[in-house]
Design an enzyme around this catalytic site. Structure first.
Site, PDB file in Angstrom:
ATOM      1  N   SER A 102      -7.436   3.269   6.445  1.00 51.81           N
ATOM      2  CA  SER A 102      -6.370   2.527   7.105  1.00 51.81           C
ATOM      3  C   SER A 102      -6.946   1.375   7.902  1.00 51.81           C
ATOM      4  O   SER A 102      -7.943   1.527   8.608  1.00 51.81           O
ATOM      5  CB  SER A 102      -5.588   3.452   8.039  1.00 51.81           C
ATOM      6  OG  SER A 102      -4.747   2.704   8.886  1.00 51.81           O
TER       7      SER A 102
ATOM      8  N   CYS B 130       3.686  -4.441   8.684  1.00 50.07           N
ATOM      9  CA  CYS B 130       3.481  -3.415   9.704  1.00 50.07           C
ATOM     10  C   CYS B 130       3.152  -4.069  11.048  1.00 50.07           C
ATOM     11  O   CYS B 130       2.389  -5.029  11.114  1.00 50.07           O
ATOM     12  CB  CYS B 130       2.342  -2.481   9.301  1.00 50.07           C
ATOM     13  SG  CYS B 130       2.617  -1.627   7.746  1.00 50.07           S
TER      14      CYS B 130
ATOM     15  N   ASP C 161      -0.544  -6.536   3.035  1.00 51.12           N
ATOM     16  CA  ASP C 161      -2.007  -6.486   3.144  1.00 51.12           C
ATOM     17  C   ASP C 161      -2.769  -7.311   2.107  1.00 51.12           C
ATOM     18  O   ASP C 161      -3.748  -7.980   2.432  1.00 51.12           O
ATOM     19  CB  ASP C 161      -2.487  -5.035   3.019  1.00 51.12           C
ATOM     20  CG  ASP C 161      -2.063  -4.165   4.174  1.00 51.12           C
ATOM     21  OD1 ASP C 161      -1.143  -4.563   4.914  1.00 51.12           O
ATOM     22  OD2 ASP C 161      -2.626  -3.071   4.328  1.00 51.12           O
ATOM     23  N   LYS C 162      -2.390  -7.208   0.842  1.00 53.77           N
ATOM     24  CA  LYS C 162      -3.194  -7.807  -0.223  1.00 53.77           C
ATOM     25  C   LYS C 162      -2.738  -9.204  -0.604  1.00 53.77           C
ATOM     26  O   LYS C 162      -3.436  -9.895  -1.347  1.00 53.77           O
ATOM     27  CB  LYS C 162      -3.173  -6.909  -1.470  1.00 53.77           C
ATOM     28  CG  LYS C 162      -3.570  -5.453  -1.223  1.00 53.77           C
ATOM     29  CD  LYS C 162      -4.938  -5.334  -0.608  1.00 53.77           C
ATOM     30  CE  LYS C 162      -5.310  -3.887  -0.331  1.00 53.77           C
ATOM     31  NZ  LYS C 162      -4.478  -3.234   0.695  1.00 53.77           N
TER      32      LYS C 162
ATOM     33  N   ASP D 297       0.808  -1.218   0.000  1.00 50.31           N
ATOM     34  CA  ASP D 297       0.000   0.000   0.000  1.00 50.31           C
ATOM     35  C   ASP D 297       0.839   1.265   0.000  1.00 50.31           C
ATOM     36  O   ASP D 297       0.594   2.198  -0.774  1.00 50.31           O
ATOM     37  CB  ASP D 297      -0.921   0.027   1.225  1.00 50.31           C
ATOM     38  CG  ASP D 297      -2.024  -1.010   1.144  1.00 50.31           C
ATOM     39  OD1 ASP D 297      -1.869  -1.980   0.377  1.00 50.31           O
ATOM     40  OD2 ASP D 297      -3.027  -0.864   1.847  1.00 50.31           O
TER      41      ASP D 297
END
Length: 565
Positions: free
Chosen positions: A476, A200, A128-129, A86
């Site tokens: 977020s 993260c 994330d993805k 991201d």
């Protein structure tokens, strides 16, 4: 070697056939012998990239996985996919590559695993993805699959000993324009925020989706979260490599695991860890690709009345991801959820969840509380409906921060995030207003734009508690400030109330009632015309234009059309 032996696996073809001969020729050139060519062939799906630390350690993990798979009597083939991140890829074309790259990854996996007719896959999950994209591919292809959470990064500390991570940098960057944070302070935080590879370190989308994968039964029990490159991660890597070979031998397929009950378990786990709101759309997409008729938003709305946050990892609360990990992680959460979870579901180990939860599990109940003693008395992910969001919207709340539960005010409308941020910096957003930012949905951007920079700019301007935000954009997965209503459906680029909002219209948000309304009469709405202003176009040969024309709406997970519903 016999002809019957070669046809035991889908990766093998009749001896002497053109397909058999050409595959044998290429694989012999890679050093495989005829005995190897008869063995199970497993894709090691690697989204390695040197663009961001999320992926920088995956090549070493892929090598280890390949080694263990060989030791187990199977043949690994490492394959690469797009590596969505991201913070890097949101820079271009309004952030449209962020969500759309999830589906691009799914198709990367399909092209290789289905095209080569491989017998199974082990997916290295990181940013994330990658996890949702890999799980979508598992549901679509339905070949034996194990997902391996590849760990979170170590965060840093300031001179004062305060924990600092990349999300804190993101938030504080919104304060520079107002002078509430100096460039030197921001750079100091930036220098220390990341101290190693991995995702993260807060309970953002990456760690949430790693937990989701375990709760769905697609990752080994006790595998999430985990520190990147830690001994625990390497043990799980080895165990996962052994598990995928066993799954291929047993023909244990994702659709045996990805049942409606498994999805409900995953929803409960997200609510229990105060996880990322992005899990809602990703779970919907995984369900669609798995051929299930599920309304994930409705499952969240139902379970939000039962499951309160049992743990509050930064920034939802004071707990670090390391403390949550040490307290038992996802497995402890499933234990603490008690009767909320369905224990009859199958996992990738071949054991039921009930069998797994029957094993002893050390739990620190100061960090991961029992179901009847939550951290807060409200769910931190809340699904709203109303005249402005007839198909739903999402609010992410803090478990510890006290916020207003209702807000109403006149709309100030923007067609993109950049214009809204410019107006905030120019002090043109009056207190008491509702900032409506549209054109950020999967078809408006297209690909879905990020609205968090608008939220953090408001925070930097000191307007968090006096201005609310309503948007069709992505927010977020970690934190939002004030009352922020995201992922409004239908999005602004589609016919619906969000498209018809004009400056000065009264917007009312009530978290207690779960509503977000546009205070206009049906006649007033009918008198307005659909506007195409909240629609961005891209060159017809670009990936984003392809995504725009082939993706469903967010209600269906923004998956590619043609997926089972």
């Amino acid at each position: 070697m016999t002809e019957s032996a070669t046809q035991t696996l889908r990766s093998n073809f009749p001896v002497g056939s053109p397909r058999w001969a050409t595959r044998r020729t290429q694989w012999r050139a890679l050093g495989l012998n005829d005995e190897d060519i008869d063995k199970p062939k497993i894709a090691v799906v690697n989204s390695s990239s040197k663009l961001a630390p999320c992926f920088s350690h995956l090549d070493d993990i892929a090598d280890r996985v390949c080694e263990v798979i060989r030791d187990q009597g199977a043949i690994p083939f490492e394959v690469r996919t797009v590596a969505p991140t991201d913070f890097m890829m949101a820079a271009g074309r309004g952030g449209g590559y962020v969500l759309s790259s999830r589906d691009l990854l799914t198709n990367d996996v399909e092209a290789v695993v289905e095209g080569a007719q491989l017998d199974g896959m082990i997916c290295l999950a990181s940013c994330d993805k990658t996890t949702p994209g890999q799980l979508m591919a598992a549901g679509r292809l339905n070949v034996p699959t194990v997902v391996v959470p590849c760990g979170y990064q170590r965060s840093g500390r300031t001179d004062d000993g305060e924990v600092v991570d990349i999300e804190e940098v993101f938030i504080r960057a919104g304060h520079v324009a107002s002078g509430r944070c100096t460039l030197a302070e921001l750079c100091g935080m930036s220098d220390r925020a990341i101290q190693g590879p991995g995702v993260c370190s807060g309970m953002g989308t990456a760690n949430t989706m790693h937990i989701v994968s375990e709760a769905l039964g697609m990752s080994l029990p006790g595998s999430a979260p985990v520190a990147a490159n830690s001994p625990a991660m390497w043990r799980n890597v080895d165990d996962s490599a052994r598990a995928i070979v066993a799954a291929v031998q047993q023909n244990l397929r994702p659709r045996d695991i990805l049942t409606p009950a498994a999805f409900r378990n995953a929803v409960a786990s997200v609510l229990a860890v105060s996880g990322s709101i992005n899990a809602v759309k990703h779970l919907q997409a995984i369900a669609v690709e798995s051929g299930l008729e599920l309304d994930i938003s409705a499952e969240f709305a139902r379970l939000q009345t039962v499951v309160r946050p049992l743990s509050t990892v930064r920034p939802a609360g004071p707990t670090s991801i390391e403390e949550f990990d040490a307290a038992g992680g996802a497995l402890a959460v499933l234990h603490q959820l008690g009767g909320v979870v369905d224990r009859s579901v199958t996992t990738v180990t071949g054991r039921s969840l009930g069998e797994i939860l029957a094993d002893p599990c050390a739990i620190d109940e100061q960090v991961i509380r029992p179901l009847d003693s939550p951290v807060a008395d409200h769910a931190t992910i809340q699904i709203l409906h109303g005249s402005l969001a007839p198909h739903g919207a999402i609010v992410k709340l803090s478990a510890t921060e006290i916020r207003a539960t209702a807000f109403s005010g006149p709309a100030v409308v923007f067609e993109d995030a950049a214009a809204a941020i410019e107006a905030i910096h120019a002090q043109r957003i009056p207190s008491g207003s509702v900032l409506v930012v549209r054109g950020l949905g999967p078809h408006g951007t297209p690909g879905m734009g990020m609205a968090s920079n608008v939220v953090f700019a408001l925070d930097g301007a000191g307007l968090t508690n006096t201005v609310s935000v309503v948007t069709d954009g992505q927010l977020s997965g970690l934190v939002n400030k004030g009352i922020v209503v995201g992922e409004v459906k239908p999005e602004g680029a589609r016919p619906g109330a969000l498209n018809l909002v004009r400056d000065g219209d009264l917007v009312a948000i009530d978290l207690r009632e779960g509503t977000v309304d546009l205070k206009l009469t049906p006649d007033e709405l009918d008198a307005r015309s659909f506007s195409t202003a909240s629609k961005t176009t891209h060159p017809p040969n670009s990936w984003l234009s392809v995504y725009d024309t082939t993706a469903t709406d967010l209600e269906h997970g923004a998956t590619l059309k043609g997926a089972s519903h």
